[in-house]
Design a protein around this motif. Structure first.
Motif, mmCIF file in Angstrom:
data_model
loop_
_atom_site.group_PDB
_atom_site.id
_atom_site.type_symbol
_atom_site.label_atom_id
_atom_site.label_comp_id
_atom_site.label_asym_id
_atom_site.label_seq_id
_atom_site.Cartn_x
_atom_site.Cartn_y
_atom_site.Cartn_z
ATOM 1 N N LYS A 164 -1.330 1.330 2.329
ATOM 2 C CA LYS A 164 -2.446 0.620 1.683
ATOM 3 C C LYS A 164 -3.651 0.572 2.620
ATOM 4 N N ARG A 165 -3.418 0.236 3.877
ATOM 5 C CA ARG A 165 -4.507 0.162 4.853
ATOM 6 C C ARG A 165 -5.131 1.544 5.069
ATOM 7 N N MET A 166 -4.278 2.565 5.187
ATOM 8 C CA MET A 166 -4.780 3.922 5.400
ATOM 9 C C MET A 166 -5.641 4.386 4.220
ATOM 10 N N LYS A 218 -0.659 0.724 -13.527
ATOM 11 C CA LYS A 218 -0.119 0.932 -14.872
ATOM 12 C C LYS A 218 0.457 2.334 -15.066
ATOM 13 N N VAL A 219 -0.080 3.309 -14.343
ATOM 14 C CA VAL A 219 0.363 4.690 -14.485
ATOM 15 C C VAL A 219 1.170 5.072 -13.247
ATOM 16 N N LYS A 220 2.457 5.384 -13.461
ATOM 17 C CA LYS A 220 3.334 5.790 -12.362
ATOM 18 C C LYS A 220 3.168 7.292 -12.139
ATOM 19 N N LYS A 257 8.737 5.378 -6.563
ATOM 20 C CA LYS A 257 8.252 3.999 -6.597
ATOM 21 C C LYS A 257 6.797 3.974 -7.027
ATOM 22 N N LYS A 258 6.275 2.769 -7.185
ATOM 23 C CA LYS A 258 4.863 2.632 -7.545
ATOM 24 C C LYS A 258 3.985 2.808 -6.315
ATOM 25 N N TYR A 259 2.879 3.461 -6.513
ATOM 26 C CA TYR A 259 1.858 3.618 -5.483
ATOM 27 C C TYR A 259 0.549 3.119 -6.099
ATOM 28 N N GLY A 296 7.260 9.711 5.778
ATOM 29 C CA GLY A 296 6.433 8.542 5.506
ATOM 30 C C GLY A 296 5.371 8.882 4.487
ATOM 31 N N GLU A 297 4.661 7.887 4.074
ATOM 32 C CA GLU A 297 3.688 8.065 3.004
ATOM 33 C C GLU A 297 2.387 8.689 3.488
#
Length: 108
Positions: free
Chosen positions: A4-6, A41-43, A48-50, A89-90
């Motif tokens: 999220k921070r990135m 709302k859109v996966k 998982k959700k991003y 990792g993401e």
């Protein structure tokens, strides 16, 4: 939280690559076209959700290249024998020098 921070730090005009684990390739480069935004709302991925996202589009041309051809040249990969671990990792921010190596090596 790290991803999220990135994502929130990314700005339009930034360039990014993706590592596609199943194929062991780098894909890109892409240019960031929007500020970060929240959309849950859109996966888009099955795991998982991003919810934090950015807009992207191919930069010049889209290319996929074998990651194993360049990993020994990248500074952030300290142990080339275990290079896959450094790409898990993401998200991962890499140095400008490593980014330039990817661009030059793959002639994007």
């Amino acid at each position: 939280e790290y991803a999220k921070r990135m994502i929130k730090e990314m700005k339009p005009g930034d360039l990014v690559f993706f590592y596609i684990k199943g194929k062991k390739i780098f894909a890109g480069p892409f240019i960031v076209t929007t500020e970060a935004y929240h959309e849950d709302k859109v996966k888009i991925w099955p795991d998982k959700k991003y919810p934090w996202r950015i807009g992207i589009k191919p930069y010049r041309k889209y290319v996929e290249k074998n990651a194993e051809e360049v990993v020994e040249e990248l500074e952030f990969i300290e142990d080339p024998k275990k290079w896959g671990a450094y790409l898990q990792g993401e998200m991962r921010q890499i140095s400008k020098q490593d980014f330039r190596k990817l661009i030059a090596r793959y002639q994007f």
